[in-house]
Each structure stands twice: as C-alpha cells, then as structure tokens.
Write a protein that holds these residues in place. Sequence first.
Motif, PDB file in Angstrom:
ATOM      1  N   LEU A 115       0.822  -1.216   0.000  1.00 50.62           N
ATOM      2  CA  LEU A 115       0.000   0.000   0.000  1.00 50.62           C
ATOM      3  C   LEU A 115       0.852   1.260   0.000  1.00 50.62           C
ATOM      4  N   GLY A 116       0.455   2.217  -0.813  1.00 51.26           N
ATOM      5  CA  GLY A 116       1.151   3.490  -0.839  1.00 51.26           C
ATOM      6  C   GLY A 116       1.371   3.978  -2.250  1.00 51.26           C
ATOM      7  N   THR A 117       2.036   5.114  -2.333  1.00 46.17           N
ATOM      8  CA  THR A 117       2.420   5.720  -3.608  1.00 46.17           C
ATOM      9  C   THR A 117       3.927   5.611  -3.723  1.00 46.17           C
ATOM     10  N   TRP A 118       4.377   5.018  -4.827  1.00 47.76           N
ATOM     11  CA  TRP A 118       5.802   4.714  -5.033  1.00 47.76           C
ATOM     12  C   TRP A 118       6.274   5.450  -6.288  1.00 47.76           C
ATOM     13  N   ARG A 119       7.437   6.100  -6.185  1.00 50.65           N
ATOM     14  CA  ARG A 119       7.960   6.844  -7.334  1.00 50.65           C
ATOM     15  C   ARG A 119       9.435   6.596  -7.538  1.00 50.65           C
ATOM     16  N   GLY A 120       9.846   6.588  -8.782  1.00 50.12           N
ATOM     17  CA  GLY A 120      11.270   6.442  -9.051  1.00 50.12           C
ATOM     18  C   GLY A 120      11.567   6.308 -10.524  1.00 50.12           C
ATOM     19  N   ARG A 121      12.779   5.828 -10.792  1.00 51.21           N
ATOM     20  CA  ARG A 121      13.312   5.728 -12.138  1.00 51.21           C
ATOM     21  C   ARG A 121      13.416   4.261 -12.538  1.00 51.21           C
TER      22      ARG A 121
END
Lengths: 161, 161
Positions: free
Chosen positions: A20-26
Amino acid sequence: MIELRPGPLHDAVAHLAFLLGTWRGRGRGEYPTIEAFEYDEEIVFDHVGDDYLVYTQRSWSPADGSPIHLERGFLRPGGDGRVELTVAHVLGVTEVGEGPVGPASFSVASSSIGRAATGSDVTSIERRYRVEGDALSYQLDMTTGSTPLSRHLTAELRRQP
Amino acid sequence: MIELRPGPLHDAVAHLAFLLGTWRGRGRGEYPTIEAFEYDEEIVFDHVGDDYLVYTQRSWSPADGSPIHLERGFLRPGGDGRVELTVAHVLGVTEVGEGPVGPASFSVASSSIGRAATGSDVTSIERRYRVEGDALSYQLDMTTGSTPLSRHLTAELRRQP
C-alpha cells in the motif's frame, strides 16, 4: 447521492498491506528489438475496503514529461498463498497474472493475455515485485510473437511520504 | 524528478471527446441469477495527451456507500471507425471489447475475456454507450458459463460541472 465510503483494510488483503502506498522512481526499459531507455514512474497500490487492491501505474519521459505507459488493474488473493493480478494496458492488451505471494513480495506469470485487433503483439508477461523498507523494486519479462522471454523493465521506486 | 506532463487532446482521439468528463448517477443491475439492485456510480473518461482515453469506473451502494464494483481501463481507436476497450475488473476478469464508434456513441462486444483461477465465470460482455447533452447512458449485457446473453446493467449518468 452519498459517496463511495471506503472502509478499513479488508481482512482478505491484510497480507498485501506491504504494497500500500504511492511509489515513485526511475526505471530502465530494454528489449532485444528496441534501444534501452529510462523512464520515471509512479505506482499506487490503494484499497476501497473490499477484498482487492487497486493498482495504478503511469510512466513518463524523464526528458519532457510526456507519457510512456499506463496500466490499471487490481490485485486480489487467489487460492493457497497465491495472488491474481488483472491489468488493462494502453496498448490494446489485457493481462491476467497469477503466482505466489510472500511476506514482502509477489510474482505473477500471465495465465491469459487479451489482445485487440490493433493491439501490441505481447504473448506472455512475468512480473516480480519486492518491498524492502521504503523501496519497491520490480522486474518485468515479456514474450512477443517474434521474441522469446526477455527482460523488458527493471525499476526501484521509493515510498512517498 | 519532473512530473507526467499531459499535453492537449491527441488528434487520434478527437472524435472521442464527447465522452470526456466525470459522469455520475444511478444504475440498475439485474441478471437471471440474482435479485435486481440499484447502484450509484461514477465514470470518468480522461486523457493524458496520448492516443487513448483513460476509463475509470466505480459503483457503490446507495444505502451505505460500500463499494459494489470497480473497473479500470483504456479506450482507443481501432481500425476503420472502430474502438478498442481494454478493461480490468475487480472480479479476477479482464475484457477486450471492440466495435463501432459514432458521433456520440460507441458499442463494443468482447473479443477476449481473461479469467483468473478464482475469477468470475463471465464468458462475454456487450456494452453500448450514448451521450445526449449532459447525459451518458449505457447498457451492459453479459454471458456466463451457465447463463445466455442477458441484460446486466442499465444506467444514466449526468456530466458533473
């Protein structure tokens, strides 16, 4: 009209709470038929109080912010320690993936790929996701009508506060 | 990291602009195997500047706001006056629908249904959508392994300001 009123996390997906959650990256994209490329990405695993998670993915060009890919779908418990992932892709393709879930990971292999008349020539997809602390990493391998199973995507995303 | 930067509506989906917006209203569910029921619903057709629309659907109980159904997917031009709809359902099912698009309507019949091991026993889906002024109406018919093609959903939604 009253609104959708999501309840607390459903017991049936309590063992998937690590996602669960918001995940950001490259991420890095590659395939035998294309030049390797980088992408920025956001993945959200959310819930509405029912017995599945909502999966939202979007990626875009690090150079100019233009969209690269979007996927939308759901992750739900299968039988016997397994999960079922249903995904719609922008490329005229749908995917049903099934596989085992661990304490902080899951992997799915496609049991069904749907393809519209002008859809992309994808014939199978394998995904592996792992959470370690605030990092979500995944790899995606893919087969097409003309290319055997090959690495397509690798990314490590950070949980957003 | 820069953000996804959606551009103006893509030329390839200009003829689908009649669908864009957030639509809300009341629907009626029925099927030979169940008691008829009512649901509240929100459908969003959105875009990110690329050659497809993003389709987001959620419905909930008019009585208590608890979730009834969620669907997520994409609508994109097919060849020769046709559209292709890819949808992931919460019930362990994916759908590829294809059919003709008019000036303010489209209809699709499933060319492919994917089903996970514990997924719902849906075998075909037919959808018709029509926009008149600020109203979006649709009907959805469905076949399962044990029931021939029968009406399942009828709704009329209003465009939200």
